[in-house]
Design a protein around this motif. Structure first.
Motif, PDB file in Angstrom:
ATOM      1  N   GLU A 141       8.327  34.284 -18.002  1.00  0.00           N
ATOM      2  CA  GLU A 141       7.719  33.436 -16.980  1.00  0.00           C
ATOM      3  C   GLU A 141       6.196  33.577 -17.004  1.00  0.00           C
ATOM      4  O   GLU A 141       5.463  32.590 -16.890  1.00  0.00           O
ATOM      5  CB  GLU A 141       8.238  33.833 -15.594  1.00  0.00           C
ATOM      6  CG  GLU A 141       9.698  33.484 -15.337  1.00  0.00           C
ATOM      7  CD  GLU A 141      10.197  34.093 -14.036  1.00  0.00           C
ATOM      8  OE1 GLU A 141       9.377  34.698 -13.307  1.00  0.00           O
ATOM      9  OE2 GLU A 141      11.400  33.985 -13.756  1.00  0.00           O
ATOM     10  N   PHE A 142       5.723  34.815 -17.162  1.00  0.00           N
ATOM     11  CA  PHE A 142       4.286  35.083 -17.205  1.00  0.00           C
ATOM     12  C   PHE A 142       3.644  34.363 -18.393  1.00  0.00           C
ATOM     13  O   PHE A 142       2.581  33.742 -18.255  1.00  0.00           O
ATOM     14  CB  PHE A 142       4.051  36.594 -17.296  1.00  0.00           C
ATOM     15  CG  PHE A 142       2.611  37.001 -17.257  1.00  0.00           C
ATOM     16  CD1 PHE A 142       1.919  37.022 -16.058  1.00  0.00           C
ATOM     17  CD2 PHE A 142       1.944  37.361 -18.420  1.00  0.00           C
ATOM     18  CE1 PHE A 142       0.583  37.399 -16.015  1.00  0.00           C
ATOM     19  CE2 PHE A 142       0.615  37.732 -18.389  1.00  0.00           C
ATOM     20  CZ  PHE A 142      -0.075  37.755 -17.179  1.00  0.00           C
ATOM     21  N   SER A 143       4.292  34.426 -19.550  1.00  0.00           N
ATOM     22  CA  SER A 143       3.772  33.760 -20.747  1.00  0.00           C
ATOM     23  C   SER A 143       3.733  32.252 -20.564  1.00  0.00           C
ATOM     24  O   SER A 143       2.782  31.585 -20.999  1.00  0.00           O
ATOM     25  CB  SER A 143       4.632  34.123 -21.966  1.00  0.00           C
ATOM     26  OG  SER A 143       4.577  35.503 -22.237  1.00  0.00           O
TER      27      SER A 143
ATOM     28  N   ALA B  94       0.506  29.743 -20.620  1.00  0.00           N
ATOM     29  CA  ALA B  94       0.453  28.548 -21.469  1.00  0.00           C
ATOM     30  C   ALA B  94       0.033  27.321 -20.674  1.00  0.00           C
ATOM     31  O   ALA B  94      -0.702  26.459 -21.174  1.00  0.00           O
ATOM     32  CB  ALA B  94       1.807  28.319 -22.136  1.00  0.00           C
ATOM     33  N   GLN B  95       0.488  27.241 -19.414  1.00  0.00           N
ATOM     34  CA  GLN B  95       0.112  26.111 -18.564  1.00  0.00           C
ATOM     35  C   GLN B  95      -1.384  26.109 -18.251  1.00  0.00           C
ATOM     36  O   GLN B  95      -1.961  25.081 -17.915  1.00  0.00           O
ATOM     37  CB  GLN B  95       0.922  26.148 -17.266  1.00  0.00           C
ATOM     38  CG  GLN B  95       2.405  25.846 -17.467  1.00  0.00           C
ATOM     39  CD  GLN B  95       3.218  26.034 -16.199  1.00  0.00           C
ATOM     40  OE1 GLN B  95       2.682  26.391 -15.152  1.00  0.00           O
ATOM     41  NE2 GLN B  95       4.511  25.790 -16.277  1.00  0.00           N
ATOM     42  N   GLN B  96      -1.992  27.293 -18.373  1.00  0.00           N
ATOM     43  CA  GLN B  96      -3.441  27.407 -18.151  1.00  0.00           C
ATOM     44  C   GLN B  96      -4.237  27.318 -19.453  1.00  0.00           C
ATOM     45  O   GLN B  96      -5.443  27.544 -19.471  1.00  0.00           O
ATOM     46  CB  GLN B  96      -3.753  28.735 -17.457  1.00  0.00           C
ATOM     47  CG  GLN B  96      -3.064  28.924 -16.125  1.00  0.00           C
ATOM     48  CD  GLN B  96      -3.249  30.321 -15.565  1.00  0.00           C
ATOM     49  OE1 GLN B  96      -4.378  30.818 -15.486  1.00  0.00           O
ATOM     50  NE2 GLN B  96      -2.173  30.977 -15.189  1.00  0.00           N
ATOM     51  N   GLY B  97      -3.520  27.013 -20.559  1.00  0.00           N
ATOM     52  CA  GLY B  97      -4.182  26.909 -21.847  1.00  0.00           C
ATOM     53  C   GLY B  97      -4.469  28.250 -22.488  1.00  0.00           C
ATOM     54  O   GLY B  97      -5.331  28.356 -23.362  1.00  0.00           O
ATOM     55  N   LEU B  98      -3.750  29.294 -22.040  1.00  0.00           N
ATOM     56  CA  LEU B  98      -3.960  30.632 -22.585  1.00  0.00           C
ATOM     57  C   LEU B  98      -2.706  31.109 -23.305  1.00  0.00           C
ATOM     58  O   LEU B  98      -1.634  30.516 -23.164  1.00  0.00           O
ATOM     59  CB  LEU B  98      -4.298  31.629 -21.458  1.00  0.00           C
ATOM     60  CG  LEU B  98      -5.524  31.305 -20.594  1.00  0.00           C
ATOM     61  CD1 LEU B  98      -5.602  32.273 -19.424  1.00  0.00           C
ATOM     62  CD2 LEU B  98      -6.810  31.389 -21.424  1.00  0.00           C
TER      63      LEU B  98
ATOM     64  N   MET C 260      -4.861  36.225 -25.745  1.00  0.00           N
ATOM     65  CA  MET C 260      -6.102  35.979 -25.018  1.00  0.00           C
ATOM     66  C   MET C 260      -6.129  36.763 -23.707  1.00  0.00           C
ATOM     67  O   MET C 260      -7.146  37.362 -23.340  1.00  0.00           O
ATOM     68  CB  MET C 260      -6.260  34.477 -24.746  1.00  0.00           C
ATOM     69  CG  MET C 260      -6.385  33.639 -26.013  1.00  0.00           C
ATOM     70  SD  MET C 260      -6.192  31.875 -25.706  1.00  0.00           S
ATOM     71  CE  MET C 260      -7.621  31.532 -24.693  1.00  0.00           C
ATOM     72  N   TYR C 261      -4.985  36.779 -23.017  1.00  0.00           N
ATOM     73  CA  TYR C 261      -4.898  37.535 -21.771  1.00  0.00           C
ATOM     74  C   TYR C 261      -5.156  39.018 -22.020  1.00  0.00           C
ATOM     75  O   TYR C 261      -5.886  39.678 -21.284  1.00  0.00           O
ATOM     76  CB  TYR C 261      -3.524  37.341 -21.133  1.00  0.00           C
ATOM     77  CG  TYR C 261      -3.232  38.313 -20.007  1.00  0.00           C
ATOM     78  CD1 TYR C 261      -3.754  38.101 -18.738  1.00  0.00           C
ATOM     79  CD2 TYR C 261      -2.465  39.457 -20.240  1.00  0.00           C
ATOM     80  CE1 TYR C 261      -3.518  39.010 -17.707  1.00  0.00           C
ATOM     81  CE2 TYR C 261      -2.218  40.356 -19.209  1.00  0.00           C
ATOM     82  CZ  TYR C 261      -2.741  40.131 -17.954  1.00  0.00           C
ATOM     83  OH  TYR C 261      -2.499  41.029 -16.943  1.00  0.00           O
ATOM     84  N   GLN C 262      -4.567  39.526 -23.078  1.00  0.00           N
ATOM     85  CA  GLN C 262      -4.723  40.943 -23.410  1.00  0.00           C
ATOM     86  C   GLN C 262      -6.185  41.283 -23.689  1.00  0.00           C
ATOM     87  O   GLN C 262      -6.678  42.346 -23.316  1.00  0.00           O
ATOM     88  CB  GLN C 262      -3.867  41.291 -24.616  1.00  0.00           C
ATOM     89  CG  GLN C 262      -3.904  42.760 -25.026  1.00  0.00           C
ATOM     90  CD  GLN C 262      -2.959  43.065 -26.167  1.00  0.00           C
ATOM     91  OE1 GLN C 262      -1.972  42.377 -26.364  1.00  0.00           O
ATOM     92  NE2 GLN C 262      -3.283  44.092 -26.932  1.00  0.00           N
ATOM     93  N   GLN C 263      -6.889  40.344 -24.319  1.00  0.00           N
ATOM     94  CA  GLN C 263      -8.281  40.590 -24.686  1.00  0.00           C
ATOM     95  C   GLN C 263      -9.164  40.722 -23.449  1.00  0.00           C
ATOM     96  O   GLN C 263      -9.995  41.632 -23.371  1.00  0.00           O
ATOM     97  CB  GLN C 263      -8.805  39.464 -25.574  1.00  0.00           C
ATOM     98  CG  GLN C 263     -10.234  39.691 -26.048  1.00  0.00           C
ATOM     99  CD  GLN C 263     -10.695  38.600 -27.008  1.00  0.00           C
ATOM    100  OE1 GLN C 263      -9.968  37.660 -27.278  1.00  0.00           O
ATOM    101  NE2 GLN C 263     -11.909  38.733 -27.497  1.00  0.00           N
ATOM    102  N   PHE C 264      -8.999  39.813 -22.472  1.00  0.00           N
ATOM    103  CA  PHE C 264      -9.908  39.894 -21.328  1.00  0.00           C
ATOM    104  C   PHE C 264      -9.405  40.822 -20.228  1.00  0.00           C
ATOM    105  O   PHE C 264     -10.167  41.210 -19.350  1.00  0.00           O
ATOM    106  CB  PHE C 264     -10.251  38.503 -20.762  1.00  0.00           C
ATOM    107  CG  PHE C 264      -9.135  37.783 -20.073  1.00  0.00           C
ATOM    108  CD1 PHE C 264      -8.667  38.184 -18.840  1.00  0.00           C
ATOM    109  CD2 PHE C 264      -8.580  36.641 -20.635  1.00  0.00           C
ATOM    110  CE1 PHE C 264      -7.659  37.496 -18.202  1.00  0.00           C
ATOM    111  CE2 PHE C 264      -7.576  35.957 -20.002  1.00  0.00           C
ATOM    112  CZ  PHE C 264      -7.112  36.384 -18.774  1.00  0.00           C
ATOM    113  N   SER C 265      -8.124  41.194 -20.267  1.00  0.00           N
ATOM    114  CA  SER C 265      -7.600  42.091 -19.233  1.00  0.00           C
ATOM    115  C   SER C 265      -7.507  43.531 -19.713  1.00  0.00           C
ATOM    116  O   SER C 265      -7.473  44.462 -18.903  1.00  0.00           O
ATOM    117  CB  SER C 265      -6.207  41.630 -18.778  1.00  0.00           C
ATOM    118  OG  SER C 265      -5.231  41.884 -19.776  1.00  0.00           O
ATOM    119  N   GLY C 266      -7.444  43.712 -21.038  1.00  0.00           N
ATOM    120  CA  GLY C 266      -7.259  45.041 -21.587  1.00  0.00           C
ATOM    121  C   GLY C 266      -5.861  45.590 -21.384  1.00  0.00           C
ATOM    122  O   GLY C 266      -5.614  46.783 -21.550  1.00  0.00           O
TER     123      GLY C 266
END
Length: 426
Positions: free
Chosen positions: A319-321, A325-329, A333-339
């Protein structure tokens, strides 16, 4: 076909079941079709070897595993349906007896849903949200509407303030060493959004275009990247551009953009008041249901198998993924900016997954104890409602949903929730 279910201690049991000899023979036929395509013998083209010659050369036993692969799924499903078993994981299946011309005997070690000991679920007392809409609420909503129509205007000489959109480079260091995910160029951030480490955005306040600064922060003790948790960090920052929101005046033209059905500011206020009232009532109803469900779940007792927690966590990650995807991510990419890597995300979701599982089991057990059933009329009425909602025919809805079992389960749980709401202490 025969089957026998033997319940063991805990949430496990053994299902013994048979595959009728005639079904196994059909499986052998399918297995031969599959295997013979890749078999070649002198004098025969690949895939053209006669069945008798194949069995004489390789033995019919060489087809047993492929034959079982064909017949086992259907036989297992029929056996668990006949015994009304609800497995929560893939079974461990062993072959007890297998011989051509005889029924195949199999055993399956199965984990099933745990038993739920219900506590109080009727007459529950929870606090309800206040649905009063104040003049301040209306003003704040209108201001937010105006802000949504703002233009971002470049600040040539101005300083960074909360609400500004800033483009900048940053390069982070801990103990003098750069760390993964701590560097970016032309990064855009709304100052005051709280998207960065506490203290970072505050450290940007007052800077101008082309300014450079070392922003000092401390990662939170519970930061998802353990190697950074509690560490002091230095971010070397260079500002490239600053944009500020320019909120428009509420004139007649903008009034129509905000709401085409109003002709005055007073009518807009009345429209906003009505919408906010409906939103607050919906929020109250949603929270009321959520609180009652959670309280009923808290009052129940159940030993939750870890495999159910894992399966629910898998669903939550999926669900998170999809939301990303709905946000264009994507997750990278999430891992990169969130660590935060997937392992950390799963660990973070684990407690919520356990709560979800317990809640679902509790609601299901209430439905069983209350003998809630869903009639064909109710099922058809819901299908018609969905058809209208999605602008589809009822037949298309039913084809999309398949056997309607999931829809039936949803309607049964809706009855449980209605019971919790209607029986609550008021």
């Amino acid at each position: 076909m025969t089957q026998k279910w033997e319940k063991h201690e805990g949430n496990e049991g053994t299902l013994t079941f048979t595959v009728p000899s005639e079904d196994f023979e059909k499986g052998l036929d399918e297995a031969f079709k599959k295997v013979s395509k890749d078999v070649s013998l002198p004098g025969f083209r690949k895939g053209k070897i006669p069945r008798k010659m194949f069995e004489s050369r390789f033995g019919v036993e060489s087809l047993y595993q492929d034959a079982l692969d064909f017949v086992l799924p259907d036989a297992y499903r029929k056996a668990i349906d006949a015994e009304d078993i609800n497995p929560i994981d893939q079974p461990e299946i062993d072959i007890e007896e297998i011989e051509r011309g005889k029924d195949v005997v199999l055993t399956a070690k199965i984990q099933i849903e745990p038993e739920v000991k219900l506590g109080e679920y009727k007459g529950l007392k929870v606090d309800e949200l206040d649905t009063e809409v104040t003049d301040e609420d209306v003003e704040n909503e209108i201001n937010a509407m105006l802000e949504s129509h703002s233009d971002m205007v470049i600040k040539e000489d101005g300083e960074i303030e909360n609400g500004d959109l800033v483009k900048f480079d940053f390069d982070g260091y801990v103990d003098g060493e750069a760390f993964d995910g701590g560097k970016a160029e032309d990064y855009e951030l709304e100052i005051g959004s709280g998207n960065f480490i506490p203290g970072f955005e505050e450290g940007m306040l007052g800077l101008k275009v082309d300014d450079e600064k070392d922003v000092l922060v401390t990662f939170p003790e519970d930061y998802h990247a353990e190697h950074l948790a509690g560490k002091e960090a230095t971010f070397k920052v260079k500002v490239h551009s600053i944009k500020a929101k320019e909120v428009p005046e509420l004139d007649e033209e903008l009034l129509k953009e905000l709401d085409k059905d109003v002709s005055s500011v007073e009518e807009l206020r009345e429209s906003v008041l009505k919408d906010l009232q409906a939103e607050k009532e919906t929020a109250r109803d949603n929270k009321l249901r959520e609180d009652l469900i959670m309280l009923a779940s808290d009052n129940s007792e159940v030993d939750i198998p870890e495999v159910m927690v894992k399966n629910e966590t898998d669903r939550m990650v999926q669900e998170f993924s999809q939301n990303l995807a709905q946000q264009g991510l994507n997750f990278e990419m999430y891992q990169q900016f969130s660590g935060q890597d997937e392992k950390a995300l799963r660990e973070q979701m684990k407690d919520d997954a356990r709560k979800r599982v317990k809640t679902n089991l509790t609601l299901k057990q209430i439905a069983i104890d209350e003998n809630f059933e869903v009639t064909d009329e109710e099922l058809n009425a819901e299908a018609e409602k969905m058809a209208t909602q999605f602008n589809m025919s009822v037949e298309d809805i039913k084809r999309t949903l398949g056997d309607l079992s999931m829809l039936k389960d949803d309607l049964r749980l809706q009855k449980v929730v209605s019971l919790l709401v209607d029986s609550r202490e008021q």
